[in-house]
Design an enzyme around this catalytic site. Structure first.
Site, short mmCIF file in Angstrom:
data_model
loop_
_atom_site.label_atom_id
_atom_site.label_comp_id
_atom_site.label_asym_id
_atom_site.label_seq_id
_atom_site.Cartn_x
_atom_site.Cartn_y
_atom_site.Cartn_z
N LYS A 175 1.14 -1.39 0.21
CA LYS A 175 -0.16 -0.35 0.36
C LYS A 175 0.85 1.64 0.00
O LYS A 175 1.35 1.33 1.04
CB LYS A 175 -0.91 -0.10 1.13
N GLU A 249 9.10 1.51 11.07
CA GLU A 249 10.12 2.69 11.29
C GLU A 249 9.35 3.68 10.88
O GLU A 249 8.68 3.64 10.37
CB GLU A 249 10.96 1.60 9.45
N CYS A 283 13.37 10.27 7.49
CA CYS A 283 13.40 10.11 8.49
C CYS A 283 14.67 10.06 9.28
O CYS A 283 14.82 10.32 10.78
CB CYS A 283 13.05 8.28 9.31
N GLU A 379 9.01 15.17 15.48
CA GLU A 379 9.33 15.39 14.15
C GLU A 379 9.49 16.57 12.81
O GLU A 379 7.73 16.67 13.03
CB GLU A 379 9.86 14.36 13.55
#
Ligand code: NAD
Length: 477
Positions: A175, A249, A283, A379
Protein backbone atom coordinates in the site's frame (compact mmCIF):
# COMPACT_ATOMS: atom_id res chain seq x y z
CA UNK A 1 7.85 3.71 -18.98
CA UNK A 2 5.84 6.88 -19.49
CA UNK A 3 3.56 8.15 -16.76
CA UNK A 4 0.06 6.99 -17.65
CA UNK A 5 -2.87 9.35 -17.32
CA UNK A 6 -4.78 6.87 -15.25
CA UNK A 7 -3.64 3.83 -13.30
CA UNK A 8 -5.44 0.78 -11.99
CA UNK A 9 -4.66 -1.51 -9.08
CA UNK A 10 -2.24 -4.40 -9.54
CA UNK A 11 -3.73 -7.63 -8.24
CA UNK A 12 -3.01 -11.25 -9.12
CA UNK A 13 -0.53 -10.38 -11.84
CA UNK A 14 -2.64 -7.87 -13.70
CA UNK A 15 -3.82 -4.34 -13.75
CA UNK A 16 -7.45 -4.34 -12.53
CA UNK A 17 -10.22 -1.84 -11.89
CA UNK A 18 -10.80 -0.93 -8.25
CA UNK A 19 -14.12 -1.53 -6.52
CA UNK A 20 -14.83 2.21 -6.75
CA UNK A 21 -14.60 4.93 -9.39
CA UNK A 22 -13.09 7.30 -6.87
CA UNK A 23 -9.56 8.29 -7.66
CA UNK A 24 -6.69 10.27 -6.19
CA UNK A 25 -4.72 12.69 -8.35
CA UNK A 26 -1.01 12.66 -7.77
CA UNK A 27 0.70 15.93 -8.68
CA UNK A 28 4.18 17.23 -9.39
CA UNK A 29 4.96 19.05 -6.12
CA UNK A 30 7.22 21.56 -7.86
CA UNK A 31 4.54 22.82 -10.23
CA UNK A 32 1.20 21.58 -8.96
CA UNK A 33 0.66 19.93 -12.36
CA UNK A 34 -1.49 16.77 -12.25
CA UNK A 35 0.54 13.72 -13.13
CA UNK A 36 -1.94 10.87 -12.95
CA UNK A 37 -5.06 9.48 -11.33
CA UNK A 38 -4.82 6.35 -9.20
CA UNK A 39 -7.71 4.47 -7.60
CA UNK A 40 -8.69 5.40 -4.05
CA UNK A 41 -8.59 1.73 -3.06
CA UNK A 42 -11.03 0.41 -0.48
CA UNK A 43 -11.26 -2.36 2.09
CA UNK A 44 -12.88 -4.48 -0.64
CA UNK A 45 -9.80 -4.05 -2.84
CA UNK A 46 -7.56 -5.04 0.07
CA UNK A 47 -9.70 -8.19 0.55
CA UNK A 48 -9.18 -9.06 -3.07
CA UNK A 49 -5.42 -8.43 -2.98
CA UNK A 50 -4.96 -10.39 0.26
CA UNK A 51 -6.91 -13.27 -1.17
CA UNK A 52 -4.70 -13.29 -4.33
CA UNK A 53 -1.60 -13.20 -2.12
CA UNK A 54 -2.95 -16.10 0.01
CA UNK A 55 -3.71 -18.19 -3.06
CA UNK A 56 -0.17 -17.66 -4.36
CA UNK A 57 1.55 -18.28 -1.01
CA UNK A 58 1.88 -22.08 -1.05
CA UNK A 59 3.43 -22.34 -4.45
CA UNK A 60 5.81 -19.41 -3.84
CA UNK A 61 7.08 -20.77 -0.52
CA UNK A 62 7.57 -24.24 -1.96
CA UNK A 63 9.80 -23.09 -4.81
CA UNK A 64 13.44 -24.04 -4.38
CA UNK A 65 15.24 -21.10 -2.73
CA UNK A 66 17.66 -20.93 -5.67
CA UNK A 67 14.72 -20.48 -8.03
CA UNK A 68 13.25 -17.71 -5.85
CA UNK A 69 16.71 -16.14 -5.89
CA UNK A 70 16.85 -16.18 -9.69
CA UNK A 71 13.45 -14.52 -9.99
CA UNK A 72 14.23 -11.87 -7.36
CA UNK A 73 17.55 -11.19 -9.01
CA UNK A 74 15.72 -10.57 -12.31
CA UNK A 75 13.61 -7.89 -10.56
CA UNK A 76 16.88 -6.05 -9.91
CA UNK A 77 17.82 -6.42 -13.58
CA UNK A 78 14.43 -5.04 -14.64
CA UNK A 79 14.90 -2.06 -12.32
CA UNK A 80 18.37 -1.40 -13.71
CA UNK A 81 17.10 -1.69 -17.29
CA UNK A 82 14.49 0.98 -16.51
CA UNK A 83 16.59 3.03 -14.09
CA UNK A 84 16.45 6.30 -16.01
CA UNK A 85 12.69 6.19 -16.50
CA UNK A 86 12.06 5.15 -12.90
CA UNK A 87 14.30 7.92 -11.55
CA UNK A 88 12.57 10.54 -13.69
CA UNK A 89 9.13 9.28 -12.68
CA UNK A 90 10.07 9.24 -8.98
CA UNK A 91 11.60 12.71 -9.22
CA UNK A 92 8.37 14.10 -10.68
CA UNK A 93 5.99 12.28 -8.35
CA UNK A 94 8.00 12.84 -5.16
CA UNK A 95 9.79 16.10 -6.00
CA UNK A 96 13.36 15.05 -5.24
CA UNK A 97 16.35 16.10 -7.37
CA UNK A 98 17.07 13.65 -10.18
CA UNK A 99 20.47 12.61 -8.82
CA UNK A 100 18.84 11.63 -5.53
CA UNK A 101 16.12 9.74 -7.38
CA UNK A 102 18.81 7.83 -9.28
CA UNK A 103 20.44 6.96 -5.99
CA UNK A 104 17.11 5.64 -4.67
CA UNK A 105 16.57 3.54 -7.80
CA UNK A 106 20.06 2.09 -7.57
CA UNK A 107 19.40 1.26 -3.91
CA UNK A 108 16.11 -0.41 -4.86
CA UNK A 109 17.93 -2.65 -7.35
CA UNK A 110 20.59 -3.36 -4.73
CA UNK A 111 17.93 -4.59 -2.25
CA UNK A 112 16.76 -7.22 -4.74
CA UNK A 113 20.34 -8.23 -5.62
CA UNK A 114 21.44 -8.40 -2.02
CA UNK A 115 18.52 -10.49 -0.77
CA UNK A 116 18.56 -12.69 -3.89
CA UNK A 117 22.04 -13.70 -2.78
CA UNK A 118 20.70 -14.65 0.63
CA UNK A 119 17.75 -16.75 -0.58
CA UNK A 120 19.57 -20.08 -0.54
CA UNK A 121 21.48 -19.37 2.67
CA UNK A 122 18.56 -19.20 5.07
CA UNK A 123 19.36 -22.03 7.46
CA UNK A 124 18.17 -23.45 10.74
CA UNK A 125 20.29 -24.78 13.57
CA UNK A 126 20.76 -28.07 15.33
CA UNK A 127 20.54 -27.83 19.11
CA UNK A 128 22.69 -30.22 21.15
CA UNK A 129 20.71 -32.10 23.85
CA UNK A 130 21.04 -35.50 25.53
CA UNK A 131 21.96 -38.39 23.27
CA UNK A 132 18.47 -39.58 22.60
CA UNK A 133 17.07 -36.23 21.66
CA UNK A 134 17.66 -34.69 18.27
CA UNK A 135 16.42 -31.13 17.88
CA UNK A 136 16.76 -28.78 14.95
CA UNK A 137 15.10 -25.64 13.71
CA UNK A 138 13.76 -24.62 10.32
CA UNK A 139 12.89 -21.10 9.25
CA UNK A 140 9.55 -20.63 7.56
CA UNK A 141 7.88 -17.68 5.89
CA UNK A 142 4.86 -16.15 7.59
CA UNK A 143 2.66 -16.25 4.50
CA UNK A 144 1.22 -12.90 3.41
CA UNK A 145 3.23 -9.77 4.18
CA UNK A 146 1.30 -6.47 4.30
CA UNK A 147 3.52 -3.47 3.63
CA UNK A 148 2.54 0.17 4.15
CA UNK A 149 4.94 2.71 2.68
CA UNK A 150 5.42 6.51 3.16
CA UNK A 151 6.07 9.18 0.53
CA UNK A 152 9.67 10.22 1.14
CA UNK A 153 11.49 7.31 -0.58
CA UNK A 154 8.60 5.57 -2.33
CA UNK A 155 10.41 3.07 -4.57
CA UNK A 156 13.41 2.54 -2.35
CA UNK A 157 11.41 1.78 0.79
CA UNK A 158 9.05 -0.48 -1.15
CA UNK A 159 12.04 -2.47 -2.34
CA UNK A 160 13.54 -2.45 1.15
CA UNK A 161 10.57 -4.38 2.53
CA UNK A 162 9.52 -6.36 -0.53
CA UNK A 163 12.89 -7.94 -1.37
CA UNK A 164 13.49 -9.73 1.97
CA UNK A 165 9.80 -10.66 2.22
CA UNK A 166 9.89 -12.41 -1.18
CA UNK A 167 13.23 -14.07 -0.61
CA UNK A 168 12.00 -15.47 2.70
CA UNK A 169 9.09 -17.05 0.81
CA UNK A 170 6.26 -14.62 1.60
CA UNK A 171 3.84 -13.06 -0.84
CA UNK A 172 2.99 -9.38 -0.48
CA UNK A 173 0.30 -6.73 -0.58
CA UNK A 174 1.77 -3.23 -0.89
CA UNK A 175 0.00 0.00 0.00
CA UNK A 176 1.99 3.02 -1.24
CA UNK A 177 1.39 6.54 0.08
CA UNK A 178 -1.41 8.45 -1.67
CA UNK A 179 0.87 11.26 -2.87
CA UNK A 180 3.55 8.97 -4.37
CA UNK A 181 1.85 5.85 -5.72
CA UNK A 182 3.39 5.60 -9.19
CA UNK A 183 6.71 3.82 -8.69
CA UNK A 184 5.12 0.94 -6.72
CA UNK A 185 2.66 0.30 -9.57
CA UNK A 186 5.49 0.28 -12.12
CA UNK A 187 7.57 -1.94 -9.84
CA UNK A 188 4.73 -4.49 -9.71
CA UNK A 189 4.77 -4.65 -13.51
CA UNK A 190 8.54 -5.09 -13.51
CA UNK A 191 8.11 -7.94 -10.99
CA UNK A 192 5.68 -9.62 -13.39
CA UNK A 193 8.12 -9.13 -16.28
CA UNK A 194 10.86 -10.66 -14.12
CA UNK A 195 8.80 -13.83 -13.76
CA UNK A 196 7.24 -13.28 -10.34
CA UNK A 197 4.15 -15.53 -10.37
CA UNK A 198 0.68 -13.97 -10.33
CA UNK A 199 -0.55 -13.00 -6.88
CA UNK A 200 2.91 -12.89 -5.28
CA UNK A 201 3.13 -9.07 -5.50
CA UNK A 202 -0.03 -6.95 -5.32
CA UNK A 203 -0.47 -3.19 -5.04
CA UNK A 204 -3.53 -1.34 -3.72
CA UNK A 205 -3.30 2.44 -3.91
CA UNK A 206 -5.19 4.88 -1.71
CA UNK A 207 -4.98 6.50 1.70
CA UNK A 208 -6.12 5.61 5.18
CA UNK A 209 -8.92 3.20 4.25
CA UNK A 210 -6.81 0.58 2.47
CA UNK A 211 -3.96 1.13 4.98
CA UNK A 212 -6.23 0.48 7.93
CA UNK A 213 -7.90 -2.46 6.16
CA UNK A 214 -4.51 -4.04 5.46
CA UNK A 215 -3.24 -3.63 9.01
CA UNK A 216 -6.35 -5.17 10.55
CA UNK A 217 -6.82 -7.94 7.96
CA UNK A 218 -7.10 -11.46 9.29
CA UNK A 219 -5.49 -12.82 6.14
CA UNK A 220 -2.27 -10.84 6.62
CA UNK A 221 0.38 -12.78 8.56
CA UNK A 222 3.04 -10.11 9.09
CA UNK A 223 3.08 -6.33 8.72
CA UNK A 224 5.79 -3.86 7.79
CA UNK A 225 4.94 -0.23 8.34
CA UNK A 226 7.13 2.78 7.61
CA UNK A 227 5.73 6.16 8.51
CA UNK A 228 4.93 8.45 11.40
CA UNK A 229 4.60 7.52 15.07
CA UNK A 230 0.83 8.21 15.33
CA UNK A 231 0.04 6.06 12.27
CA UNK A 232 2.49 3.40 13.50
CA UNK A 233 0.59 3.30 16.79
CA UNK A 234 -2.71 2.89 14.91
CA UNK A 235 -1.20 0.08 12.81
CA UNK A 236 0.06 -1.67 15.92
CA UNK A 237 -3.34 -1.36 17.58
CA UNK A 238 -5.14 -2.87 14.61
CA UNK A 239 -2.52 -5.59 14.23
CA UNK A 240 -3.18 -6.53 17.85
CA UNK A 241 -6.64 -7.77 16.93
CA UNK A 242 -5.21 -10.81 15.14
CA UNK A 243 -1.84 -10.82 16.98
CA UNK A 244 -0.14 -9.98 13.69
CA UNK A 245 3.59 -9.26 14.14
CA UNK A 246 4.69 -5.79 13.09
CA UNK A 247 7.92 -4.16 12.07
CA UNK A 248 7.63 -0.41 12.61
CA UNK A 249 10.06 2.05 11.06
CA UNK A 250 8.99 5.41 12.44
CA UNK A 251 10.30 8.92 12.81
CA UNK A 252 13.42 10.51 14.22
CA UNK A 253 14.77 13.72 15.76
CA UNK A 254 18.35 12.80 15.28
CA UNK A 255 21.29 14.43 17.10
CA UNK A 256 24.58 15.33 15.41
CA UNK A 257 27.10 16.03 18.17
CA UNK A 258 29.99 18.30 17.15
CA UNK A 259 32.85 18.01 19.66
CA UNK A 260 35.35 20.89 20.06
CA UNK A 261 38.08 19.02 18.15
CA UNK A 262 35.88 18.21 15.13
CA UNK A 263 37.00 19.05 11.61
CA UNK A 264 34.42 21.81 11.12
CA UNK A 265 34.52 21.62 7.32
CA UNK A 266 33.57 17.97 7.50
CA UNK A 267 30.94 18.50 10.19
CA UNK A 268 29.28 21.34 8.28
CA UNK A 269 29.37 19.40 5.01
CA UNK A 270 27.85 16.22 6.44
CA UNK A 271 25.25 17.90 8.62
CA UNK A 272 24.09 19.94 5.61
CA UNK A 273 23.85 16.71 3.59
CA UNK A 274 22.02 15.16 6.53
CA UNK A 275 19.35 17.86 6.83
CA UNK A 276 18.89 19.19 3.28
CA UNK A 277 18.87 15.90 1.31
CA UNK A 278 15.33 15.23 0.01
CA UNK A 279 14.37 18.64 1.49
CA UNK A 280 14.76 17.17 4.97
CA UNK A 281 12.03 14.59 4.42
CA UNK A 282 14.23 11.83 5.73
CA UNK A 283 13.57 9.84 8.90
CA UNK A 284 17.33 9.60 9.54
CA UNK A 285 17.99 13.32 8.87
CA UNK A 286 20.51 15.33 10.93
CA UNK A 287 17.76 17.34 12.64
CA UNK A 288 19.65 18.71 15.63
CA UNK A 289 23.25 19.92 15.50
CA UNK A 290 24.48 19.84 19.12
CA UNK A 291 27.62 21.95 18.92
CA UNK A 292 30.32 22.73 21.50
CA UNK A 293 30.20 26.37 22.59
CA UNK A 294 33.85 26.96 21.55
CA UNK A 295 33.02 26.35 17.87
CA UNK A 296 29.31 27.23 17.95
CA UNK A 297 29.41 30.65 16.26
CA UNK A 298 31.75 29.48 13.55
CA UNK A 299 29.62 26.39 12.92
CA UNK A 300 26.49 28.52 12.59
CA UNK A 301 28.17 30.94 10.15
CA UNK A 302 29.42 28.12 7.96
CA UNK A 303 26.23 26.07 7.93
CA UNK A 304 24.23 29.20 7.04
CA UNK A 305 26.54 29.76 4.05
CA UNK A 306 26.06 26.19 2.97
CA UNK A 307 22.26 26.36 3.43
CA UNK A 308 22.15 29.50 1.28
CA UNK A 309 24.17 27.83 -1.48
CA UNK A 310 21.28 25.49 -2.39
CA UNK A 311 19.37 26.23 -5.57
CA UNK A 312 15.68 25.32 -5.39
CA UNK A 313 13.99 23.83 -8.41
CA UNK A 314 12.05 21.19 -10.29
CA UNK A 315 13.29 17.68 -9.40
CA UNK A 316 14.00 16.47 -12.96
CA UNK A 317 16.22 19.55 -13.55
CA UNK A 318 18.38 18.28 -10.69
CA UNK A 319 18.48 21.35 -8.43
CA UNK A 320 20.28 21.48 -5.08
CA UNK A 321 16.96 20.95 -3.35
CA UNK A 322 13.44 20.15 -4.51
CA UNK A 323 10.06 21.02 -3.02
CA UNK A 324 8.32 19.30 -0.14
CA UNK A 325 6.18 16.45 -1.35
CA UNK A 326 2.68 17.66 -0.53
CA UNK A 327 0.52 20.54 0.67
CA UNK A 328 0.02 19.14 4.15
CA UNK A 329 3.76 18.72 4.75
CA UNK A 330 4.40 22.21 3.36
CA UNK A 331 1.96 23.72 5.86
CA UNK A 332 3.42 21.63 8.68
CA UNK A 333 6.97 22.79 7.99
CA UNK A 334 5.97 26.47 7.69
CA UNK A 335 4.02 26.12 10.97
CA UNK A 336 7.09 24.71 12.72
CA UNK A 337 9.15 27.65 11.46
CA UNK A 338 6.59 30.04 13.00
CA UNK A 339 6.69 28.02 16.21
CA UNK A 340 10.51 28.26 16.30
CA UNK A 341 10.36 32.04 15.92
CA UNK A 342 7.67 32.40 18.58
CA UNK A 343 9.62 30.12 20.95
CA UNK A 344 12.51 32.62 20.75
CA UNK A 345 15.02 30.74 18.58
CA UNK A 346 17.05 32.88 16.16
CA UNK A 347 16.11 32.34 12.52
CA UNK A 348 19.53 32.57 10.85
CA UNK A 349 18.44 31.86 7.30
CA UNK A 350 15.51 30.54 5.28
CA UNK A 351 12.13 30.31 6.87
CA UNK A 352 10.20 31.43 3.84
CA UNK A 353 8.62 29.66 0.91
CA UNK A 354 10.57 29.61 -2.37
CA UNK A 355 9.73 32.06 -5.18
CA UNK A 356 8.15 29.48 -7.48
CA UNK A 357 4.79 27.79 -7.31
CA UNK A 358 4.98 24.45 -5.64
CA UNK A 359 5.79 23.40 -2.11
CA UNK A 360 9.22 24.99 -1.78
CA UNK A 361 10.70 25.97 1.57
CA UNK A 362 14.18 27.47 1.68
CA UNK A 363 16.87 25.66 3.67
CA UNK A 364 16.37 26.95 7.20
CA UNK A 365 18.72 27.20 10.17
CA UNK A 366 17.70 28.10 13.72
CA UNK A 367 20.38 28.96 16.31
CA UNK A 368 19.98 29.70 20.04
CA UNK A 369 17.73 26.68 20.27
CA UNK A 370 16.81 25.44 23.72
CA UNK A 371 16.53 21.64 23.90
CA UNK A 372 13.04 21.94 25.40
CA UNK A 373 11.63 23.92 22.47
CA UNK A 374 9.15 22.10 20.25
CA UNK A 375 11.43 22.63 17.24
CA UNK A 376 14.10 20.67 19.15
CA UNK A 377 11.77 17.89 20.29
CA UNK A 378 9.33 17.16 17.46
CA UNK A 379 10.05 15.73 14.04
CA UNK A 380 9.62 18.55 11.49
CA UNK A 381 10.38 16.46 8.38
CA UNK A 382 11.57 19.41 6.35
CA UNK A 383 14.77 21.37 5.61
CA UNK A 384 14.98 22.90 9.08
CA UNK A 385 18.12 22.54 11.18
CA UNK A 386 18.13 23.39 14.88
CA UNK A 387 21.55 24.23 16.35
CA UNK A 388 21.91 23.73 20.10
CA UNK A 389 25.01 24.70 22.11
CA UNK A 390 26.61 22.54 24.83
CA UNK A 391 29.46 23.08 27.24
CA UNK A 392 30.56 19.60 28.29
CA UNK A 393 30.31 16.05 26.98
CA UNK A 394 27.73 14.84 29.51
CA UNK A 395 25.47 17.75 28.64
CA UNK A 396 25.77 16.85 24.93
CA UNK A 397 24.71 13.26 25.62
CA UNK A 398 21.84 14.41 27.81
CA UNK A 399 20.55 16.73 25.08
CA UNK A 400 21.08 14.07 22.40
CA UNK A 401 19.00 11.51 24.28
CA UNK A 402 16.32 13.81 25.69
CA UNK A 403 13.78 13.15 22.90
CA UNK A 404 11.23 10.39 22.41
CA UNK A 405 12.98 9.13 19.26
CA UNK A 406 16.09 6.99 18.78
CA UNK A 407 16.57 6.37 15.08
CA UNK A 408 20.00 7.71 14.13
CA UNK A 409 22.69 9.93 15.62
CA UNK A 410 26.14 11.18 14.74
CA UNK A 411 29.32 12.45 16.26
CA UNK A 412 32.09 14.58 14.79
CA UNK A 413 35.56 14.49 16.36
CA UNK A 414 39.17 13.92 15.31
CA UNK A 415 39.68 11.71 18.37
CA UNK A 416 38.30 8.25 17.60
CA UNK A 417 38.16 7.23 21.27
CA UNK A 418 36.08 10.24 22.21
CA UNK A 419 33.89 9.75 19.16
CA UNK A 420 33.25 6.09 19.97
CA UNK A 421 32.48 6.94 23.59
CA UNK A 422 29.79 9.37 22.46
CA UNK A 423 28.56 6.84 19.86
CA UNK A 424 28.16 4.28 22.63
CA UNK A 425 26.10 6.66 24.77
CA UNK A 426 23.67 7.93 22.12
CA UNK A 427 20.41 5.98 22.18
CA UNK A 428 19.82 5.24 18.51
CA UNK A 429 19.68 2.32 16.10
CA UNK A 430 22.37 3.77 13.80
CA UNK A 431 25.31 6.04 14.60
CA UNK A 432 27.46 7.85 12.07
CA UNK A 433 30.99 8.96 12.94
CA UNK A 434 32.42 11.86 10.89
CA UNK A 435 29.79 11.34 8.18
CA UNK A 436 26.00 11.15 7.77
CA UNK A 437 23.75 8.49 6.17
CA UNK A 438 26.53 5.94 6.68
CA UNK A 439 25.95 2.26 5.94
CA UNK A 440 24.06 0.87 2.98
CA UNK A 441 21.55 -1.80 1.95
CA UNK A 442 23.67 -4.34 3.85
CA UNK A 443 23.48 -2.43 7.16
CA UNK A 444 20.65 -3.16 9.63
CA UNK A 445 18.50 -0.08 10.16
CA UNK A 446 15.76 0.66 12.66
CA UNK A 447 14.86 2.59 15.73
CA UNK A 448 15.17 2.53 19.48
CA UNK A 449 12.51 4.14 21.70
CA UNK A 450 9.54 5.51 19.70
CA UNK A 451 11.45 5.24 16.43
CA UNK A 452 10.27 1.71 15.93
CA UNK A 453 10.36 -2.02 16.38
CA UNK A 454 12.58 -4.43 14.47
CA UNK A 455 15.21 -3.88 11.82
CA UNK A 456 15.07 -3.44 8.06
CA UNK A 457 18.04 -3.83 5.69
CA UNK A 458 20.94 -6.19 6.12
CA UNK A 459 20.54 -9.87 6.93
CA UNK A 460 18.72 -8.93 10.13
CA UNK A 461 15.70 -7.84 8.10
CA UNK A 462 15.10 -11.45 7.13
CA UNK A 463 14.19 -12.11 10.78
CA UNK A 464 11.12 -9.94 10.28
CA UNK A 465 9.87 -12.20 7.49
CA UNK A 466 10.71 -15.63 8.93
CA UNK A 467 9.44 -17.62 11.88
CA UNK A 468 11.38 -20.39 13.54
CA UNK A 469 9.97 -23.88 13.92
CA UNK A 470 11.76 -26.28 16.29
CA UNK A 471 11.54 -30.03 15.61
CA UNK A 472 12.40 -32.43 18.42
CA UNK A 473 12.86 -36.14 17.73
CA UNK A 474 13.02 -38.96 20.23
CA UNK A 475 15.78 -41.33 19.12
CA UNK A 476 15.35 -43.89 21.92
CA UNK A 477 14.66 -47.42 20.75
P1 NAD B 1 2.20 8.47 7.59
O1 NAD B 1 2.31 7.76 8.87
O2 NAD B 1 1.28 9.61 7.48
O3 NAD B 1 1.77 7.47 6.42
C1 NAD B 1 2.51 6.30 6.12
C2 NAD B 1 1.61 5.34 5.36
O4 NAD B 1 0.55 4.92 6.21
C3 NAD B 1 0.95 5.92 4.12
O5 NAD B 1 0.95 4.93 3.10
C4 NAD B 1 -0.48 6.20 4.60
O6 NAD B 1 -1.43 6.22 3.57
C5 NAD B 1 -0.70 5.03 5.53
N1 NAD B 1 -1.76 5.23 6.53
C6 NAD B 1 -2.35 6.38 6.93
N2 NAD B 1 -3.24 6.14 7.91
C7 NAD B 1 -3.23 4.80 8.14
C8 NAD B 1 -3.90 3.94 9.06
N3 NAD B 1 -4.78 4.40 9.94
N4 NAD B 1 -3.60 2.62 9.02
C9 NAD B 1 -2.69 2.13 8.17
N5 NAD B 1 -2.02 2.90 7.27
C10 NAD B 1 -2.28 4.22 7.26
O7 NAD B 1 3.70 8.87 7.23
P2 NAD B 1 4.16 9.79 6.05
O8 NAD B 1 3.73 11.17 6.39
O9 NAD B 1 3.77 9.18 4.75
O10 NAD B 1 5.75 9.65 6.17
C11 NAD B 1 6.49 10.44 7.03
C12 NAD B 1 6.87 9.69 8.29
O11 NAD B 1 7.53 8.47 7.94
C13 NAD B 1 7.87 10.44 9.12
O12 NAD B 1 7.52 10.37 10.48
C14 NAD B 1 9.19 9.68 8.88
O13 NAD B 1 10.13 9.82 9.89
C15 NAD B 1 8.70 8.30 8.74
N6 NAD B 1 9.68 7.46 8.01
C16 NAD B 1 10.40 6.53 8.70
C17 NAD B 1 11.35 5.75 8.05
C18 NAD B 1 12.16 4.72 8.78
O14 NAD B 1 12.76 3.88 8.14
N7 NAD B 1 12.21 4.77 10.10
C19 NAD B 1 11.56 5.93 6.70
C20 NAD B 1 10.81 6.89 6.02
C21 NAD B 1 9.86 7.65 6.70
Amino acid sequence: MAIHERYRLFIDGESVEASTDESITTTDPATGESLAGVPAGTATDIDRAVSAARDAADSWRSKAPAERARIVRRIADEIRDHADELARLESRDQGKPLTQAHHDVDGAARFFEYYAGAADKIEGKSIPLEDEQFTFTVREPYGVSGQIVPWNFPLNLTARGLAPALVAGNTAVLKPAPTTPLSALHLAELCRDAGVPDGVVNVVTGGTEPGAALSSHEGVDVLTFTGSVPTGRAVMESAAEHITPVTLELGGKNPAVVLPDADLDDAVFWIAVGIFTNAGQVCSAADRAIVHESVYDEFVDRIVDRAESHSLGHGPEDPGMGPLNNAEQYETVLDYIDIGVSEGATLETGGEPGDDDGYFVRPTVFSDVDPEMRIAQEEIFGPVLTVIPFSDRDEAIEIANDVEFGLTGGVFSRDINRALGVARDIEAGSIYVNEWFGGSEETPFGGMKKSGIGREKGLEALDSYLQTKALSINLSE
